[in-house]
Design a protein around this motif. Structure first.
Motif, PDB file in Angstrom:
ATOM      1  N   THR A  25       0.856  -1.183   0.000  1.00 57.94           N
ATOM      2  CA  THR A  25       0.000   0.000   0.000  1.00 57.94           C
ATOM      3  C   THR A  25       0.889   1.230   0.000  1.00 57.94           C
ATOM      4  OG1 THR A  25      -1.724  -1.212   1.178  1.00 57.94           O
ATOM      5  CG2 THR A  25      -1.847   1.191   1.251  1.00 57.94           C
ATOM      6  N   LEU A  26       0.678   2.104  -0.968  1.00 55.43           N
ATOM      7  CA  LEU A  26       1.540   3.272  -1.113  1.00 55.43           C
ATOM      8  C   LEU A  26       1.568   4.128   0.145  1.00 55.43           C
ATOM      9  CD1 LEU A  26       3.392   5.002  -2.897  1.00 55.43           C
ATOM     10  CD2 LEU A  26       1.325   6.187  -3.691  1.00 55.43           C
ATOM     11  N   SER A  27       0.414   4.364   0.759  1.00 55.72           N
ATOM     12  CA  SER A  27       0.350   5.254   1.929  1.00 55.72           C
ATOM     13  C   SER A  27       1.155   4.729   3.116  1.00 55.72           C
ATOM     14  CB  SER A  27      -1.098   5.512   2.333  1.00 55.72           C
ATOM     15  OG  SER A  27      -1.756   4.301   2.631  1.00 55.72           O
ATOM     16  N   GLU A  28       1.480   3.444   3.122  1.00 54.28           N
ATOM     17  CA  GLU A  28       2.311   2.902   4.193  1.00 54.28           C
ATOM     18  C   GLU A  28       3.757   3.379   4.085  1.00 54.28           C
ATOM     19  OE1 GLU A  28       1.777  -1.344   4.041  1.00 54.28           O
ATOM     20  OE2 GLU A  28      -0.253  -1.209   4.859  1.00 54.28           O
ATOM     21  N   HIS A  29       4.092   3.999   2.962  1.00 54.21           N
ATOM     22  CA  HIS A  29       5.452   4.513   2.753  1.00 54.21           C
ATOM     23  C   HIS A  29       5.530   6.024   2.971  1.00 54.21           C
ATOM     24  CE1 HIS A  29       6.780   0.626   1.533  1.00 54.21           C
ATOM     25  NE2 HIS A  29       5.924   0.581   0.541  1.00 54.21           N
ATOM     26  N   GLN A  30       4.492   6.586   3.581  1.00 53.65           N
ATOM     27  CA  GLN A  30       4.514   8.013   3.900  1.00 53.65           C
ATOM     28  C   GLN A  30       5.782   8.301   4.703  1.00 53.65           C
ATOM     29  OE1 GLN A  30       1.770   9.653   2.786  1.00 53.65           O
ATOM     30  NE2 GLN A  30       2.175  11.701   3.544  1.00 53.65           N
ATOM     31  N   ALA A  66      15.037   5.441  -1.565  1.00 53.47           N
ATOM     32  CA  ALA A  66      13.644   5.396  -2.021  1.00 53.47           C
ATOM     33  C   ALA A  66      13.226   3.948  -2.224  1.00 53.47           C
ATOM     34  CB  ALA A  66      13.493   6.158  -3.336  1.00 53.47           C
ATOM     35  N   ARG A  67      11.955   3.680  -2.002  1.00 51.33           N
ATOM     36  CA  ARG A  67      11.383   2.391  -2.378  1.00 51.33           C
ATOM     37  C   ARG A  67      11.200   2.408  -3.893  1.00 51.33           C
ATOM     38  NH1 ARG A  67      10.107  -1.495   1.740  1.00 51.33           N
ATOM     39  NH2 ARG A  67      10.292  -0.306   3.662  1.00 51.33           N
ATOM     40  N   VAL A  68      11.527   1.321  -4.542  1.00 48.80           N
ATOM     41  CA  VAL A  68      11.357   1.206  -5.988  1.00 48.80           C
ATOM     42  C   VAL A  68      10.381   0.064  -6.246  1.00 48.80           C
ATOM     43  CG1 VAL A  68      12.497   0.716  -8.188  1.00 48.80           C
ATOM     44  CG2 VAL A  68      13.690   2.061  -6.428  1.00 48.80           C
ATOM     45  N   TYR A  69       9.340   0.348  -7.026  1.00 47.73           N
ATOM     46  CA  TYR A  69       8.353  -0.667  -7.377  1.00 47.73           C
ATOM     47  C   TYR A  69       8.121  -0.663  -8.884  1.00 47.73           C
ATOM     48  CZ  TYR A  69       7.061  -0.999  -2.452  1.00 47.73           C
ATOM     49  OH  TYR A  69       7.083  -1.194  -1.088  1.00 47.73           O
TER      50      TYR A  69
END
Length: 157
Positions: A25-30, A66-69
């Motif tokens: 979930t993107l928002s978990e990487h806030q 950064a997280r990379v997806y």
């Protein structure tokens, strides 16, 4: 549909990496930057070249903080196999229901007779959840400007 631009809030999503795992979930990487790389189709030549380039240059990409997806419309099974075969050090998420591509404005109605494929695109999401960089190509044969993406992430530092 028009792709989102820098300054827009990044739409949240929850996408599977593999069945049986919790979705990403993107928002978990806030609080941390995230790089989202949408590709048209797993196992296709240019998409494989794109992800292999990032993998081969992981010393740069992995050091960005950064997280990379990767994101493909293919199933989690296909993406997992593809990622394993390429040896990529980042997750490839399944947008099988095409919700993320649609939310980011990169869902193409038709490409070469195939319906509902994402345009090759890259979004950099800053720590506050806003898009700080975006690149979208309507030509699926064009690779992203990798150096530009890296610099966009570095600029967040």
């Amino acid at each position: 549909m028009t792709a989102l631009v820098a300054g827009n809030d990044a739409p949240d999503f929850s996408l599977l990496r593999a069945l049986g795992e919790d979705p990403v979930t993107l928002s978990e990487h806030q609080g941390e930057p995230v790089v989202l790389m949408f590709v048209p189709l797993a196992f296709s030549g240019v998409c494989t070249k794109e992800f292999c380039h990032v993998a081969e240059n992981w010393e740069v990409w992995g050091s960005l903080g950064a997280r990379v997806y990767g994101i493909s419309i293919d199933s989690p099974f296909v993406n997992q196999k593809w990622g394993e075969e390429m040896g990529v050090p980042f997750p490839i998420l399944s947008d099988f229901n095409k919700t993320a591509a649609a939310a980011y404005g990169v869902l193409r109605e038709e490409l070469a007779g195939l319906r509902g494929i994402a345009d090759r695109s890259v979004f950099v999401v800053d720590a506050d959840g806003r898009i700080s960089y975006r690149w979208v190509s309507e030509d699926p044969h064009v690779l992203p400007p990798f150096d530009e993406v890296v610099e966009a992430v570095r600029a967040l530092g």
